[in-house]
Enzyme design. Structure first.
Site, PDB file in Angstrom:
ATOM      1  N   TYR A 295      70.765  66.244  49.843  1.00 32.22           N
ATOM      2  CA  TYR A 295      69.636  65.904  48.963  1.00 32.22           C
ATOM      3  C   TYR A 295      69.052  67.173  48.333  1.00 32.22           C
ATOM      4  CZ  TYR A 295      69.637  60.982  50.376  1.00 32.22           C
ATOM      5  OH  TYR A 295      69.980  59.669  50.588  1.00 32.22           O
TER       6      TYR A 295
ATOM      7  N   ASN B 124      76.756  52.642  52.943  1.00 34.64           N
ATOM      8  CA  ASN B 124      77.658  52.191  51.873  1.00 34.64           C
ATOM      9  C   ASN B 124      79.033  51.777  52.399  1.00 34.64           C
ATOM     10  OD1 ASN B 124      75.715  52.926  49.721  1.00 34.64           O
ATOM     11  ND2 ASN B 124      76.136  55.007  50.391  1.00 34.64           N
TER      12      ASN B 124
ATOM     13  N   LEU C 153      63.728  49.745  44.231  1.00 35.73           N
ATOM     14  CA  LEU C 153      63.161  49.565  42.889  1.00 35.73           C
ATOM     15  C   LEU C 153      64.179  50.006  41.832  1.00 35.73           C
ATOM     16  CD1 LEU C 153      59.607  51.013  43.746  1.00 35.73           C
ATOM     17  CD2 LEU C 153      60.453  48.659  44.017  1.00 35.73           C
TER      18      LEU C 153
ATOM     19  N   GLY D 113      65.819  52.649  41.627  1.00 32.88           N
ATOM     20  CA  GLY D 113      65.575  54.033  41.212  1.00 32.88           C
ATOM     21  C   GLY D 113      64.431  54.159  40.208  1.00 32.88           C
ATOM     22  N   GLY D 114      63.596  53.151  40.097  1.00 33.82           N
ATOM     23  CA  GLY D 114      62.465  53.162  39.155  1.00 33.82           C
ATOM     24  C   GLY D 114      62.801  52.420  37.863  1.00 33.82           C
TER      25      GLY D 114
HETATM   26  P1  NAP Z   1      63.348  53.623  44.467  1.00 36.27           P
HETATM   27  O1  NAP Z   1      62.089  53.150  45.086  1.00 36.27           O
HETATM   28  O2  NAP Z   1      64.303  52.618  43.923  1.00 36.27           O
HETATM   29  O3  NAP Z   1      63.037  54.599  43.252  1.00 36.27           O
HETATM   30  C1  NAP Z   1      62.069  55.601  43.355  1.00 36.27           C
HETATM   31  C2  NAP Z   1      61.682  56.004  41.935  1.00 36.27           C
HETATM   32  O4  NAP Z   1      60.915  54.935  41.394  1.00 36.27           O
HETATM   33  C3  NAP Z   1      60.835  57.243  41.908  1.00 36.27           C
HETATM   34  O5  NAP Z   1      61.260  58.053  40.829  1.00 36.27           O
HETATM   35  C4  NAP Z   1      59.445  56.691  41.657  1.00 36.27           C
HETATM   36  O6  NAP Z   1      58.640  57.551  40.899  1.00 36.27           O
HETATM   37  C5  NAP Z   1      59.724  55.450  40.853  1.00 36.27           C
HETATM   38  N1  NAP Z   1      58.643  54.475  41.016  1.00 36.27           N
HETATM   39  C6  NAP Z   1      58.174  53.937  42.161  1.00 36.27           C
HETATM   40  N2  NAP Z   1      57.162  53.077  41.927  1.00 36.27           N
HETATM   41  C7  NAP Z   1      56.987  53.094  40.596  1.00 36.27           C
HETATM   42  C8  NAP Z   1      56.090  52.408  39.736  1.00 36.27           C
HETATM   43  N3  NAP Z   1      55.165  51.556  40.225  1.00 36.27           N
HETATM   44  N4  NAP Z   1      56.180  52.642  38.398  1.00 36.27           N
HETATM   45  C9  NAP Z   1      57.102  53.491  37.909  1.00 36.27           C
HETATM   46  N5  NAP Z   1      57.982  54.192  38.683  1.00 36.27           N
HETATM   47  C10 NAP Z   1      57.922  53.980  40.015  1.00 36.27           C
HETATM   48  O7  NAP Z   1      64.043  54.506  45.553  1.00 36.27           O
HETATM   49  P2  NAP Z   1      65.104  55.726  45.477  1.00 36.27           P
HETATM   50  O8  NAP Z   1      64.336  57.011  45.405  1.00 36.27           O
HETATM   51  O9  NAP Z   1      66.160  55.480  44.465  1.00 36.27           O
HETATM   52  O10 NAP Z   1      65.764  55.592  46.916  1.00 36.27           O
HETATM   53  C11 NAP Z   1      64.922  55.590  48.071  1.00 36.27           C
HETATM   54  C12 NAP Z   1      65.558  56.382  49.176  1.00 36.27           C
HETATM   55  O11 NAP Z   1      66.809  55.778  49.528  1.00 36.27           O
HETATM   56  C13 NAP Z   1      65.922  57.835  48.829  1.00 36.27           C
HETATM   57  O12 NAP Z   1      64.829  58.698  48.993  1.00 36.27           O
HETATM   58  C14 NAP Z   1      66.987  58.110  49.870  1.00 36.27           C
HETATM   59  O13 NAP Z   1      66.368  58.443  51.099  1.00 36.27           O
HETATM   60  C15 NAP Z   1      67.690  56.768  50.007  1.00 36.27           C
HETATM   61  N6  NAP Z   1      68.954  56.669  49.226  1.00 36.27           N
HETATM   62  C16 NAP Z   1      70.121  56.531  49.906  1.00 36.27           C
HETATM   63  C17 NAP Z   1      71.324  56.425  49.235  1.00 36.27           C
HETATM   64  C18 NAP Z   1      72.598  56.281  50.018  1.00 36.27           C
HETATM   65  O14 NAP Z   1      73.696  56.336  49.425  1.00 36.27           O
HETATM   66  N7  NAP Z   1      72.526  56.103  51.319  1.00 36.27           N
HETATM   67  C19 NAP Z   1      71.360  56.434  47.821  1.00 36.27           C
HETATM   68  C20 NAP Z   1      70.136  56.563  47.135  1.00 36.27           C
HETATM   69  C21 NAP Z   1      68.935  56.673  47.851  1.00 36.27           C
HETATM   70  P3  NAP Z   1      57.403  58.358  41.578  1.00 36.27           P
HETATM   71  O15 NAP Z   1      58.007  59.425  42.417  1.00 36.27           O
HETATM   72  O16 NAP Z   1      56.674  58.848  40.388  1.00 36.27           O
HETATM   73  O17 NAP Z   1      56.600  57.373  42.381  1.00 36.27           O
END
Ligand code: NAP
Length: 306
Positions: free
Chosen positions: A59, A165, A218, A220-221
């Site tokens: 990461y 995955n 979400l 990824g937003g």
């Molecule tokens: P996510 O919740 O889908 O996306 C997070 C993004 O959404 C951030 O950029 C956030 O921005 C934005 N967001 C959240 N609430 C929002 C709102 N109300 N309005 C607008 N934008 C909003 O999660 P993710 O970061 O993609 O993944 C979560 C975790 O899963 C990662 O940290 C990681 O630990 C894990 N992950 C694992 C894998 C795997 O292959 N195992 C792959 C991907 C991720 P802000 O920061 O501005 O709130």
């Protein structure tokens, strides 16, 4: 000894206990926080009951574990209040690995052990609660992975092991060579992509009573701004259901939709904003009906159930 927390869930039979929501640290490098701000954020989400944290060696291009470790070093007592998940097996080329030409996967015993040693040093901890293989590796020799896991367990460096995955067959293959049960499969689940609901991944986990961890809940937003027809339909339906259930935001409806699955996924929060963590925590009390769940399914697919 870990502080006893309410509402923790055993994620697999005789497995570790995690909070119902997990804080993801993939994007930590983008949050622009000082070490003290990182520690404050950690303390705040632990205070909200989100005690499990999700990392990976790669990461932030091998930076995020280090950033987290710097914060932990400011208050070492925090280690005992959290459960740390990290991952290995993806190898990224670039300046840290100038000898490689392409990104690839490596589940060799030597790489798994070396990767854990590096994660421990970066995170500033003596052991990791759960280590995941990050992506299925076509060259995975399950016997070799089992040897690596056994050595890490005996050395007290890792308590439990899981995957991310993995298809159901990949999960079963690795499990067949291990003494202890794999404790999770961390997979993508959101209203845009929920293939794991249909391809047997979540069925196998439900059968084994192993809880999935859900990443990018979400999308990824992009769920908030995607312009394709699927995103627009999903947003409209989420908004309608938000009003029906009295949720404050559509993300709360999404967390409730994921948690409605009978395999009992643990959503991983991706935001570094504590108010968004709070919003997710408040969503824990929201329950969707079967029909509401399927309305989101239908909005995503663009057609009714067969
Ligand atoms: P996510 O919740 O889908 O996306 C997070 C993004 O959404 C951030 O950029 C956030 O921005 C934005 N967001 C959240 N609430 C929002 C709102 N109300 N309005 C607008 N934008 C909003 O999660 P993710 O970061 O993609 O993944 C979560 C975790 O899963 C990662 O940290 C990681 O630990 C894990 N992950 C694992 C894998 C795997 O292959 N195992 C792959 C991907 C991720 P802000 O920061 O501005 O709130």
């Amino acid at each position: 000894m870990k502080e006893k927390q309410e509402k923790k869930k055993e994620i697999a039979p005789n497995g570790p206990h995690f909070s119902e929501l997990v804080q993801g640290y993939w994007r930590l490098g983008d949050w622009g926080m000082s070490p003290q701000q990182r520690l404050t954020f950690l303390k705040q989400h632990v205070e909200l009951g989100v005690t499990t944290v999700d990392h990976a060696d790669i990461y932030g291009y091998y930076q995020c574990e280090q950033l987290f470790g710097e914060a932990l070093a400011l208050d070492k007592s925090m280690r005992d209040t959290i459960e740390i998940v990290t991952k290995c097996d993806i190898k990224l080329c670039g300046e840290k690995n100038p000898d490689w030409k392409v990104n690839h996967y490596n589940t060799s015993k030597a790489h798994i052990i070396e990767s854990v040693n590096r994660s421990l040093a970066r995170l500033n901890v003596d052991n990791i609660d759960v280590l995941l293989l990050h992506r299925p590796d076509a060259l995975m020799d399950a016997d070799e992975v089992a040897e690596a896991f056994s050595e890490l367990k005996q050395a007290g460096k890792v308590n439990d092991f899981g995957v991310s995955n993995f298809t159901p067959r990949q999960f079963e293959l690795l499990q067949s060579r291990l003494e202890a049960p794999l404790v999770t499969n961390q997979v993508e689940i959101n209203p845009i992509n929920f293939e794991v609901v249909h391809d047997g991944t979540l069925d196998l986990l439900q059968q084994l009573r192993v809880k999935p961890m859900a990443w990018s809940c979400l999308a990824g937003g992009s769920i908030f701004h995607g312009q394709e027809a699927q995103y627009v339909r999903v947003r409209e339906e989420l908004e309608a259901i938000r009003q029906e259930v009295g949720a404050s935001t559509i993300e709360q409806v999404i967390y409730a939709w994921i948690r409605r699955l009978p395999s009992d996924p643990l959503p991983i929060i991706g935001s570094g904003k504590i108010e968004r963590v709070q919003t997710a925590v408040e969503a824990l009390s929201i329950e969707l009906t079967r029909e509401q769940w399927f309305r989101i399914w239908i909005a995503s697919k663009g057609h009714g159930v067969p």
